[in-house]
Write a protein that holds these residues in place. Sequence first.
Motif, short mmCIF file in Angstrom:
data_model
loop_
_atom_site.label_atom_id
_atom_site.label_comp_id
_atom_site.label_asym_id
_atom_site.label_seq_id
_atom_site.Cartn_x
_atom_site.Cartn_y
_atom_site.Cartn_z
N ILE A 55 2.32 3.72 -0.96
CA ILE A 55 3.31 4.24 -1.91
C ILE A 55 4.39 4.92 -1.08
CG2 ILE A 55 3.70 5.58 -4.00
CD1 ILE A 55 0.67 5.71 -4.40
N TYR A 98 9.91 -1.54 -5.82
CA TYR A 98 10.36 -0.49 -6.74
C TYR A 98 11.84 -0.69 -7.04
CZ TYR A 98 5.92 1.39 -5.36
OH TYR A 98 4.58 1.53 -5.12
N LYS A 152 4.71 5.44 -10.00
CA LYS A 152 3.61 5.04 -9.12
C LYS A 152 2.94 6.27 -8.52
CE LYS A 152 0.97 2.25 -6.88
NZ LYS A 152 -0.15 1.61 -7.57
N SER A 195 0.71 7.82 -11.07
CA SER A 195 -0.53 7.07 -11.30
C SER A 195 -1.53 7.30 -10.15
CB SER A 195 -0.25 5.58 -11.45
OG SER A 195 0.08 5.00 -10.21
#
Length: 198
Positions: free
Chosen positions: A173, A184, A193, A196
């Motif tokens: 990420i 993205y 993200k 999450s």
Amino acid sequence: MSKFTAKKRLLSKKLVTAYDPKKYEYCESFNKLSMKLIRNNDIRYLIVGTLTPPEGRKNGYFYTASKNKMFMYIDLSFSDDMDLEKQKLNTGEIEAILCKRRVAFIDVVNEAIVLKGSSRDDDILSYTLDYDRFKEIFSKNPNIKIAVNSKNAEAGFKQICNELKIHIKYELIPQNIRGNFRIYKSELSLIKKWKSFF
């Protein structure tokens, strides 16, 4: 392949000793600081980076450079009224918030010879990976949730795992959408993200 992840450099276990001290300088990661948190707290989330850039090193902690958005992404992921972003120059308060949120940072680089003033990974002349601290983290908490926040950090992380013969899940990420536009489409999708992950 980037200069940082060139195989010879990625596999090196010692720093170069011959370099121009007018252009380059020695630096260490802030991993020692993180290990105190990890040893003394039940850390659930580990964010893995490459090496803190010059402004962050001057400020004394991970992700404290003025343009870095890592703290913002973490703040948006928790609904607890704490604010890392406002504490960028207060290491004690940063660590207190991280402990409450059960989050820790670590870099794949242990020590390095870096180009003065540059935040580019490819301007790191020589570096060693931090095998020992990752080994300790994995043995203390094999269920820790890991986010690797750049492709260079991912390459270093994979090398560390290979060397330690450890297979552990992680998510890539990034800490910005620059260079990650295929994954993205906007900063909002990146924030989603990170939310999450936590």
